[in-house]
Design a protein around this motif. Structure first.
Motif, PDB file in Angstrom:
ATOM      1  N   ASN A  49       0.911   8.192  -0.562  1.00 20.61           N
ATOM      2  CA  ASN A  49       1.996   8.335  -1.594  1.00 20.61           C
ATOM      3  C   ASN A  49       3.047   6.998  -1.371  1.00 20.61           C
ATOM      4  OD1 ASN A  49       1.163  10.671  -2.770  1.00 20.61           O
ATOM      5  ND2 ASN A  49       2.256  11.850  -1.317  1.00 20.61           N
ATOM      6  N   GLU A  50       3.264   6.665  -0.280  1.00 22.45           N
ATOM      7  CA  GLU A  50       4.149   5.420  -0.005  1.00 22.45           C
ATOM      8  C   GLU A  50       3.395   4.153  -0.073  1.00 22.45           C
ATOM      9  OE1 GLU A  50       7.274   5.601   0.953  1.00 22.45           O
ATOM     10  OE2 GLU A  50       7.238   7.540   0.348  1.00 22.45           O
ATOM     11  N   ARG A 101      -7.990   6.286   1.642  1.00 24.16           N
ATOM     12  CA  ARG A 101      -8.766   7.397   0.847  1.00 24.16           C
ATOM     13  C   ARG A 101      -9.849   7.831   1.912  1.00 24.16           C
ATOM     14  NH1 ARG A 101      -7.210   4.003  -3.544  1.00 24.16           N
ATOM     15  NH2 ARG A 101      -9.122   3.046  -3.407  1.00 24.16           N
ATOM     16  N   ARG A 127      -5.835   0.932   0.932  1.00 24.56           N
ATOM     17  CA  ARG A 127      -5.706   1.871   0.326  1.00 24.56           C
ATOM     18  C   ARG A 127      -6.891   2.591   0.069  1.00 24.56           C
ATOM     19  NH1 ARG A 127      -1.740   0.766  -4.785  1.00 24.56           N
ATOM     20  NH2 ARG A 127      -0.197  -0.519  -3.783  1.00 24.56           N
ATOM     21  N   LEU A 142      -1.634  11.826   3.507  1.00 24.94           N
ATOM     22  CA  LEU A 142      -1.184  11.886   2.211  1.00 24.94           C
ATOM     23  C   LEU A 142       0.143  11.296   2.184  1.00 24.94           C
ATOM     24  CD1 LEU A 142      -1.471  13.431  -0.510  1.00 24.94           C
ATOM     25  CD2 LEU A 142      -0.396  15.532   0.620  1.00 24.94           C
ATOM     26  N   TYR A 143       0.990  11.336   2.897  1.00 31.02           N
ATOM     27  CA  TYR A 143       2.278  10.879   3.044  1.00 31.02           C
ATOM     28  C   TYR A 143       2.095   9.331   2.779  1.00 31.02           C
ATOM     29  CZ  TYR A 143       7.020   9.062   4.476  1.00 31.02           C
ATOM     30  OH  TYR A 143       7.944   8.212   4.478  1.00 31.02           O
ATOM     31  N   ASP A 195       2.138   2.394  -2.508  1.00 28.91           N
ATOM     32  CA  ASP A 195       2.866   1.454  -3.663  1.00 28.91           C
ATOM     33  C   ASP A 195       4.059   0.855  -3.211  1.00 28.91           C
ATOM     34  OD1 ASP A 195       0.505   1.976  -5.136  1.00 28.91           O
ATOM     35  OD2 ASP A 195       1.594   3.922  -6.108  1.00 28.91           O
TER      36      ASP A 195
END
Length: 322
Positions: A207-208, A223, A219, A203-204, A210
């Motif tokens: 979020n990073e 996922r 990406r 999850l971290y 991008d």
């Protein structure tokens, strides 16, 4: 021990960096295994980052495990170790992304590191970076957790068979079954702990992504791993519930067998009470007992004892208590 992985054609070459050796500039993966103070300082000077200590890696706060410092992203996860032995355990492993280089710090030897190291030693994609190695490591960690859960599921099914449909010739003892349930429960809880930690790390990274300008394919792979971790966490929860059910069932079986044993002793005490009463009466040496001078007094007393034992037994059988 400090090992570095350097691109060499279509693979990564592993080089051990000893004391006084120079660190290759083209290395993309720095693997610290139980590092010494000298190795820590060497890597800190070469990369300009701080290597966390073992005590810092063991902290459980999210802010102490997932953070950014001096442009480097620090991510600590709990991984399974020695899961194939009788003493499985978890160990913290720190992943550090600094630029396009990956630094891993660990004090045990989880199997995914060996798998990925051998894989990249044979072949790796062109233009491999630290991010590529990190994704391979995380993918191997998730696959390893899935393999462990599959093995636990098969062994739990065998335990269930031993409890509810035991084979007479090879029936394990209750103590062995309880030990097996305990081991599976402990291993499952460790896998769940590892999956929760990996899920937070993924999850971290999501979020990073991008900020790190990761490619769309990376990406998408990230996922996919998040979905895998979620499904594995659900499966680990299911196995935990099943193990709890089997533990309750096994304790119920033990309780029933103990009750049967106690019932036998209780019935035996009740059955033997009338014969004991008869024997105590005819064991008294009183002249007023009519049968005292009777030649058949002793056989008569024995018959009364047998009848006093058989009648309660037959009554218990008729009432369905036996």
């Amino acid at each position: 021990m400090l090992s570095v992985y350097v691109p060499h054609g279509a693979s990564l070459e592993r080089i051990e960096v000893g004391q006084g050796s120079a660190v290759p500039e083209s290395a993309i993966w720095f693997d610290l295994v139980t590092p010494t103070l000298t190795e820590d300082k060497l890597l800190e000077r070469h990369l300009g980052i701080a290597v966390p200590t073992r005590e810092e890696m063991q902290e459980i706060e999210v802010t102490s495990r997932l953070y950014v410092e001096n442009g480097a992203r620090y991510m600590t996860a709990t991984l399974m170790c020695q899961s194939d032995t009788d003493m499985p355990k978890t160990t913290p492993v720190t992943f550090i992304l600094s630029g396009h280089r990956l630094i891993t710090v660990r004090y045990e030897d989880p199997r995914p590191f060996l798998i990925v190291g051998n894989k990249l030693g044979r072949t790796c994609p062109a233009g491999a970076t630290g991010e590529t190695v990190l994704m391979d490591l995380l993918d191997a960690v998730v696959d390893r957790a899935a393999d462990i859960l599959e093995r636990i599921g098969a062994e739990v099914d065998q335990v269930s068979h031993d409890i509810f449909e035991p084979e007479v010739d090879a029936k394990p003892s209750h103590q062995d079954i309880l030990k097996a349930i305990g081991r599976k429960g402990d291993l499952t809880s460790k896998v769940r702990e590892s999956l929760v930690s990996i899920g937070r790390l993924l999850l971290y990274l999501a979020n990073e992504a991008d900020a790190m300008r990761w490619a769309k394919e990376t990406r998408s792979q990230l996922r996919g791993m998040q979905r895998d971790v979620q499904s594995l966490s659900d499966h680990a929860t299911y196995l935990s519930n099943k193990i709890t059910f089997l533990l309750d069932a096994m304790l119920g079986v033990v309780f029933i067998e103990q009750n049967n044993i106690i019932k036998i002793f209780s019935i035996a005490a009740v059955v033997l009470m009338p014969p004991t009463l008869v024997a105590s009466i005819y064991g008294m040496n009183f002249k007023s007992i009519p049968e005292l001078e009777w030649a058949f007094g002793y056989p008569y007393a024995l018959c009364l004892i047998v009848i006093a034992a058989v009648l309660p037994y037959l009554w218990f059988r008729r009432m369905g208590w036996l």
